[in-house]
Design a protein around this motif. Structure first.
Motif, PDB file in Angstrom:
ATOM      1  N   LEU A 193     -43.557  15.739  40.518  1.00  0.00           N
ATOM      2  CA  LEU A 193     -43.404  14.645  39.541  1.00  0.00           C
ATOM      3  C   LEU A 193     -42.683  13.441  40.145  1.00  0.00           C
ATOM      4  O   LEU A 193     -43.045  12.299  39.916  1.00  0.00           O
ATOM      5  N   GLN A 194     -41.638  13.741  40.915  1.00  0.00           N
ATOM      6  CA  GLN A 194     -40.832  12.650  41.480  1.00  0.00           C
ATOM      7  C   GLN A 194     -41.385  12.155  42.814  1.00  0.00           C
ATOM      8  O   GLN A 194     -40.797  11.265  43.431  1.00  0.00           O
ATOM      9  N   ASN A 195     -42.488  12.778  43.246  1.00  0.00           N
ATOM     10  CA  ASN A 195     -43.136  12.369  44.481  1.00  0.00           C
ATOM     11  C   ASN A 195     -42.164  12.371  45.671  1.00  0.00           C
ATOM     12  O   ASN A 195     -42.075  11.411  46.436  1.00  0.00           O
ATOM     13  N   CYS A 196     -41.397  13.441  45.772  1.00  0.00           N
ATOM     14  CA  CYS A 196     -40.442  13.559  46.887  1.00  0.00           C
ATOM     15  C   CYS A 196     -40.552  14.955  47.501  1.00  0.00           C
ATOM     16  O   CYS A 196     -41.306  15.799  47.019  1.00  0.00           O
ATOM     17  N   ARG A 197     -39.783  15.181  48.556  1.00  0.00           N
ATOM     18  CA  ARG A 197     -39.772  16.498  49.181  1.00  0.00           C
ATOM     19  C   ARG A 197     -38.881  17.442  48.359  1.00  0.00           C
ATOM     20  O   ARG A 197     -37.911  16.990  47.731  1.00  0.00           O
ATOM     21  N   ILE A 198     -39.152  18.725  48.434  1.00  0.00           N
ATOM     22  CA  ILE A 198     -38.294  19.704  47.758  1.00  0.00           C
ATOM     23  C   ILE A 198     -36.866  19.577  48.308  1.00  0.00           C
ATOM     24  O   ILE A 198     -35.895  19.601  47.568  1.00  0.00           O
ATOM     25  N   SER A 199     -36.768  19.399  49.618  1.00  0.00           N
ATOM     26  CA  SER A 199     -35.434  19.340  50.235  1.00  0.00           C
ATOM     27  C   SER A 199     -34.592  18.180  49.698  1.00  0.00           C
ATOM     28  O   SER A 199     -33.368  18.291  49.620  1.00  0.00           O
ATOM     29  N   ASP A 200     -35.251  17.062  49.305  1.00  0.00           N
ATOM     30  CA  ASP A 200     -34.492  15.940  48.738  1.00  0.00           C
ATOM     31  C   ASP A 200     -33.773  16.379  47.464  1.00  0.00           C
ATOM     32  O   ASP A 200     -32.594  16.071  47.258  1.00  0.00           O
ATOM     33  N   LEU A 201     -34.500  17.114  46.633  1.00  0.00           N
ATOM     34  CA  LEU A 201     -33.926  17.564  45.361  1.00  0.00           C
ATOM     35  C   LEU A 201     -32.852  18.625  45.578  1.00  0.00           C
ATOM     36  O   LEU A 201     -31.833  18.647  44.887  1.00  0.00           O
ATOM     37  N   VAL A 202     -33.081  19.502  46.545  1.00  0.00           N
ATOM     38  CA  VAL A 202     -32.107  20.574  46.805  1.00  0.00           C
ATOM     39  C   VAL A 202     -30.801  19.975  47.329  1.00  0.00           C
ATOM     40  O   VAL A 202     -29.709  20.342  46.888  1.00  0.00           O
ATOM     41  N   LEU A 203     -30.925  19.039  48.241  1.00  0.00           N
ATOM     42  CA  LEU A 203     -29.733  18.405  48.812  1.00  0.00           C
ATOM     43  C   LEU A 203     -28.921  17.704  47.717  1.00  0.00           C
ATOM     44  O   LEU A 203     -27.695  17.845  47.632  1.00  0.00           O
ATOM     45  N   GLU A 204     -29.623  16.999  46.844  1.00  0.00           N
ATOM     46  CA  GLU A 204     -28.963  16.289  45.745  1.00  0.00           C
ATOM     47  C   GLU A 204     -28.258  17.275  44.801  1.00  0.00           C
ATOM     48  O   GLU A 204     -27.087  17.102  44.458  1.00  0.00           O
ATOM     49  N   GLN A 205     -28.970  18.338  44.436  1.00  0.00           N
ATOM     50  CA  GLN A 205     -28.404  19.309  43.496  1.00  0.00           C
ATOM     51  C   GLN A 205     -27.232  20.059  44.120  1.00  0.00           C
ATOM     52  O   GLN A 205     -26.221  20.307  43.461  1.00  0.00           O
ATOM     53  N   GLN A 206     -27.354  20.444  45.405  1.00  0.00           N
ATOM     54  CA  GLN A 206     -26.291  21.209  46.059  1.00  0.00           C
ATOM     55  C   GLN A 206     -25.025  20.387  46.216  1.00  0.00           C
ATOM     56  O   GLN A 206     -23.918  20.897  46.078  1.00  0.00           O
ATOM     57  N   ALA A 207     -25.190  19.098  46.507  1.00  0.00           N
ATOM     58  CA  ALA A 207     -24.025  18.220  46.621  1.00  0.00           C
ATOM     59  C   ALA A 207     -23.257  18.213  45.304  1.00  0.00           C
ATOM     60  O   ALA A 207     -22.025  18.317  45.277  1.00  0.00           O
ATOM     61  N   SER A 208     -24.014  18.143  44.220  1.00  0.00           N
ATOM     62  CA  SER A 208     -23.380  18.145  42.899  1.00  0.00           C
ATOM     63  C   SER A 208     -22.716  19.501  42.623  1.00  0.00           C
ATOM     64  O   SER A 208     -21.564  19.574  42.192  1.00  0.00           O
ATOM     65  N   GLN A 209     -23.422  20.590  42.905  1.00  0.00           N
ATOM     66  CA  GLN A 209     -22.880  21.932  42.647  1.00  0.00           C
ATOM     67  C   GLN A 209     -21.643  22.220  43.486  1.00  0.00           C
ATOM     68  O   GLN A 209     -20.673  22.809  43.000  1.00  0.00           O
ATOM     69  N   LEU A 210     -21.658  21.811  44.752  1.00  0.00           N
ATOM     70  CA  LEU A 210     -20.545  22.123  45.662  1.00  0.00           C
ATOM     71  C   LEU A 210     -19.437  21.069  45.588  1.00  0.00           C
ATOM     72  O   LEU A 210     -18.441  21.162  46.298  1.00  0.00           O
ATOM     73  N   GLU A 211     -19.648  20.055  44.737  1.00  0.00           N
ATOM     74  CA  GLU A 211     -18.682  18.961  44.588  1.00  0.00           C
ATOM     75  C   GLU A 211     -18.369  18.318  45.938  1.00  0.00           C
ATOM     76  O   GLU A 211     -17.217  18.109  46.307  1.00  0.00           O
ATOM     77  N   GLN A 212     -19.433  18.047  46.689  1.00  0.00           N
ATOM     78  CA  GLN A 212     -19.319  17.364  47.982  1.00  0.00           C
ATOM     79  C   GLN A 212     -20.338  16.221  48.016  1.00  0.00           C
ATOM     80  O   GLN A 212     -21.209  16.153  47.156  1.00  0.00           O
TER      81      GLN A 212
END
Lengths: 292, 219
Positions: A16-35
């Protein structure tokens, strides 16, 4: 924000967002790990460099495991590739060298990155590093692909298992192979949907594989199964990149893997009480190391 | 769960449970002793007893006792290093009724004559549980910042510790108390939500009836 309850969830989000899976994972993990994304990326980059070093450290003729059972196969494979003797050429040959090198280094008490486990630690580095080198891709492409691989691993861990003691070798080398297949597709510029098909195909091909290590050690047959898991990752990625689809969706394959694992007797789940561990030679080797 | 639970840890092989987890158990024992160990007696139970030679569990435990991390490249040579450092370490197979298959019992003696004993299990994927300290039941995973406080079993001792932590704005996530006998030696284990400095721990150790306090950073 994505979650890791299903493969289809983050595949749809990336489509849907026309991006790589890794882009979304990196964004989500940064938020989850508070980094920051940069911090999370750097930690992965450090692991990536440990993988690169392991590939180098594992190719020695004299390398031997603590038990003395294994070692030196990566070097033998490298000699065959260097002399142009291997039948599948340098691309496939160098992938085999890397898978054996990391896995043999692990058995010899060298430094590795569990991916997802120590027993299956050769598959992901072999696939990703070979792809990077042979296609002259930047390191960044490889490091990002590790986030896609991790996302696949997290879904498997939460819906099935990544432990040989729980799900057999399919849970260790199978998961690693599925993770590597997804990473390869992303590195080759494939779509999120193709990542999902590669993951499904890779897992399907290893479904049912038991964990039957000789003497309970992470050596026989684990080291060669790392070479197999790497080859399988390339098979799955090639098929998916050609547009071939898995008839069974990845999430359903993962549930099937869980059920197959549950149906496996304990003798075939890392206890060394069945399979290769209990062959006459397997028993002889066990007695040789630990006594009668 | 996060990406580094899947790609990670960086570790010395061959086994997350029999090698990396064993280093962590040894490390907690070493930290609790709080000084260089001169002797170590290690009992190995279950799968640890059966397969420790092939997995290098003995080397891993020795490395941990000397303070190494699971990713330390010296683990492979740790038994030689122990000899160089004057640490006399011995291993024997033991049977502990009802214990987890990957359990180690470690008794350490330090330069000053101080001794400590720890029983811990490697429960998979490099994760551990310390189940006994000096024979008293505890439950330590090492995943959060953890205080292990040996103290005299006297009224007000727990209140003094928790009041002190409250004053320092440190939130307690879990608390467990165990004692040998009424009025005797007791152990408090507290998992807290924020990092702890060495000076803060030293101040805590000065509270009345506290024998020793060890802080383990999350592993």
């Amino acid at each position: 924000m994505i979650n890791y309850l299903s493969i289809s969830g983050f595949v749809q989000a990336a489509t849907l967002q026309n991006c790589r899976i890794s882009d979304l994972v990196l964004e989500q993990q940064a938020s989850q790990l508070e980094q920051t994304q940069q911090q999370v990326y750097q930690t992965m980059e450090e692991s990536f460099h440990v993988m690169q070093q392991a590939v180098l450290d594992g190719v020695y003729p004299d390398l031997r495991s603590t038990s003395g059972l294994t070692g030196g196969a990566a070097f033998q494979m490298k000699c065959a590739v260097d002399e142009g003797k291997n039948i599948c050429g340098p691309f496939f040959g160098s992938a085999m060298v890397k898978a054996l090198a990391v896995s043999e280094l692990n058995a010899a008490m060298g430094k590795i990155v569990a991916a997802p486990t120590a027993g299956s630690c050769g598959i992901l580095p072999a696939a990703v590093l070979t792809m990077m080198e042979q296609h002259h891709l930047p390191e960044d492409t490889a490091i990002r692909a590790l986030f896609t691989a991790s996302a696949i691993g997290m879904v498997i861990a939460q819906n099935a298992s990544i432990s040989g003691a729980e799900g057999g070798c399919q849970a260790e080398c199978g998961s690693a192979s599925a993770m590597a297949a997804g990473a390869l597709v992303e590195m080759a510029g494939g779509s999120p949907q193709q990542v999902s098909h590669a993951c499904a195909i890779a897992l399907k091909n290893i479904l049912g594989l038991v964990c039957d290590p000789v003497a309970g050690l992470v050596e026989i047959p684990c080291i060669k199964r790392n070479a197999m898991g790497t080859a399988n990752a390339f098979v799955a990625a090639e098929l998916a990149l050609a547009g071939i689809q898995s008839a069974i969706p990845a999430d359903e394959v993962i549930i099937a893997m869980k059920r197959v694992g549950d149906a496996m007797p304990s003798s075939l789940r890392e206890t060394a009480e069945g399979g290769l561990a209990q062959t006459p030679t397997g028993r002889k080797l066990q007695a040789q190391i630990f006594g009668g | 769960m996060n990406v580094f639970d899947i790609i990670g840890p960086v570790m010395i092989g061959p086994s997350s449970s029999h090698t990396a987890g064993a280093v962590r158990i040894g490390r907690i024992a070493g930290a609790l002793l709080g000084e260089p160990a001169v002797s170590a007696q290690v009992g190995l139970h279950g799968s640890f007893a059966k397969t420790y030679k092939g997995h290098g569990t003995d080397k891993a435990l020795a490395a941990g006792i000397m303070g190494m991390l699971p990713s330390d490249g010296r683990i492979r040579h740790s038994l030689d290093l122990a000899e160089e450092k004057g640490l006399d370490i011995s291993f024997q197979e033991v049977f502990i009724d009802g214990a987890h298959p990957n359990t180690a019992q470690i008794t350490l003696c330090g330069k000053s004559g101080k001794t400590i004993s720890v029983e811990g299990a490697s429960v998979g994927g490099g994760n551990i549980r310390i189940c006994k300290v000096n024979g008293m039941e505890v439950e330590i995973s090492g995943e959060s910042t953890t205080f292990i406080i040996l103290h005299n079993d006297t009224p007000g001792c727990i209140a003094a510790v928790t009041r002190f932590l409250a004053q320092q704005n440190i939130n307690i996530g879990s608390f467990r108390l165990s004692r040998r006998q009424k009025g005797g030696l007791a152990v408090m284990t507290l998992e807290v939500d924020s990092p702890v400095t060495a000076s803060l721990n030293q101040a805590l150790e000065q509270l009345p009836n506290i024998i020793s306090s060890t802080v383990l950073a999350p592993q």
